[in-house]
Scaffold this motif. Structure first.
Motif, PDB file in Angstrom:
ATOM      1  N   MET A  60       0.820  -1.210   0.000  1.00 41.27           N
ATOM      2  CA  MET A  60       0.000   0.000   0.000  1.00 41.27           C
ATOM      3  C   MET A  60       0.854   1.260   0.000  1.00 41.27           C
ATOM      4  N   ASP A  61       2.033   1.198   0.625  1.00 34.36           N
ATOM      5  CA  ASP A  61       2.906   2.371   0.665  1.00 34.36           C
ATOM      6  C   ASP A  61       3.421   2.713  -0.728  1.00 34.36           C
ATOM      7  N   VAL A  62       3.728   1.695  -1.523  1.00 28.91           N
ATOM      8  CA  VAL A  62       4.170   1.954  -2.901  1.00 28.91           C
ATOM      9  C   VAL A  62       3.053   2.630  -3.690  1.00 28.91           C
ATOM     10  N   ILE A  63       1.810   2.115  -3.550  1.00 28.78           N
ATOM     11  CA  ILE A  63       0.683   2.719  -4.251  1.00 28.78           C
ATOM     12  C   ILE A  63       0.486   4.168  -3.796  1.00 28.78           C
ATOM     13  N   LEU A  64       0.585   4.391  -2.490  1.00 27.02           N
ATOM     14  CA  LEU A  64       0.424   5.746  -1.949  1.00 27.02           C
ATOM     15  C   LEU A  64       1.484   6.695  -2.489  1.00 27.02           C
ATOM     16  N   GLN A  65       2.740   6.289  -2.436  1.00 24.54           N
ATOM     17  CA  GLN A  65       3.818   7.183  -2.863  1.00 24.54           C
ATOM     18  C   GLN A  65       3.785   7.435  -4.364  1.00 24.54           C
TER      19      GLN A  65
END
Length: 270
Positions: free
Chosen positions: A54-59
């Motif tokens: 999810m952090d990759v998608i967010l960033q």
């Protein structure tokens, strides 16, 4: 004279004060604790991978947003300069527009750096670079209240289960250590056979001495400890201390689980 001797011995423990039984139950309980710890490690890895995903998608979304903001402010700066040339705006307006663009460019660099960190974290956990990540569907079955969440975690959290099983195993160790001070009863059977290979006896009195003899013994053995130098008592106290430590670990783990669940629920609500 030639001979060959064979012996068979069998000892069956009847009563050992619970030392063996409690020791076996303690080992089985530790096996359950180890399995719970394994589930805890799997749960932790699952949570870390999900967070990294999810952090990759967010960033990626943040980088896209900041890139678009830089493009918009670049066009706005050009427009501000044009209006300054014709006298519609002042130099202060141009400076403010330049400052907004510089701030947006700095935010874009920060977002790109965060995206690199998120991707490297993903590679560290998964083992390959993230490509074409799709947003996951909403999670089903989420608790309706923080009390419900804490109740579910108290029954199913693997770290708490492992701590409870370790405490139970420590209690069995205490019982096994105390059993060393109790009497023990064993049943035993011994058998012995000797074959003289035809070398026994006499030509004058054939059959007077047998060439094969057997003996057997059976009985019960009771062992009562009278003086052991305080060793069993010291071992029992040591086991009791370890049991107390394991019980305190259960309390600490339970408090940690409650704290994490409440914090996670509040973050989800936010």
């Amino acid at each position: 004279q030639r001979s060959a001797t064979g012996q068979v011995s069998l000892t069956v423990p009847i009563y050992q004060g619970g030392a063996t039984k409690n020791g076996i139950r303690g080992a089985e309980t530790r096996d359950l604790a180890g399995r719970a710890s394994l589930r805890g490690s799997e749960s932790s890895l699952f949570s870390q991978v999900t967070a990294a995903y999810m952090d990759v998608i967010l960033q990626e979304a943040v980088v896209g947003l900041n890139t678009n903001n830089v493009n918009v402010l670049s066009v706005n700066l050009e427009s501000t300069r044009d209006q300054f040339e014709i006298g519609s705006l002042t130099r202060t307006d141009v400076a403010q527009s330049e400052a907004r663009l510089a701030l947006a460019q700095g935010d874009l660099r920060t977002a790109q750096s965060n995206l690199i960190s998120a991707r490297e974290r993903y590679v560290q956990l998964v083992g390959q670079a993230p490509e074409n990540l799709a947003p996951p569907p909403p999670l089903p079955g989420l608790p309706g209240s923080v009390v419900e969440a804490v109740t579910v975690a108290s029954k199913n959290n693997p770290d708490l289960i492992a701590a409870q099983e370790n405490a139970a195993a420590a209690g069995l160790d205490t019982a096994a250590a105390g059993a060393a001070r109790l009497p023990r009863v064993n049943l035993f059977v011994n058998g012995n056979g000797t074959d003289y290979l035809g070398s026994a006896g006499s030509s004058l009195f054939p059959g007077a001495v047998k060439n094969f003899t057997t003996t057997a013994q059976a009985g019960a053995q009771i062992t009562i400890p009278l003086y052991q130098g305080g060793k069993p008592a010291a071992q029992e106290r040591q086991a009791q201390s370890r049991e107390s430590q394991a019980l305190e670990q259960v309390v600490a783990t339970e408090r940690s689980v409650v704290q994490q669940v409440r914090a996670a629920y509040a973050a989800w609500q936010a």
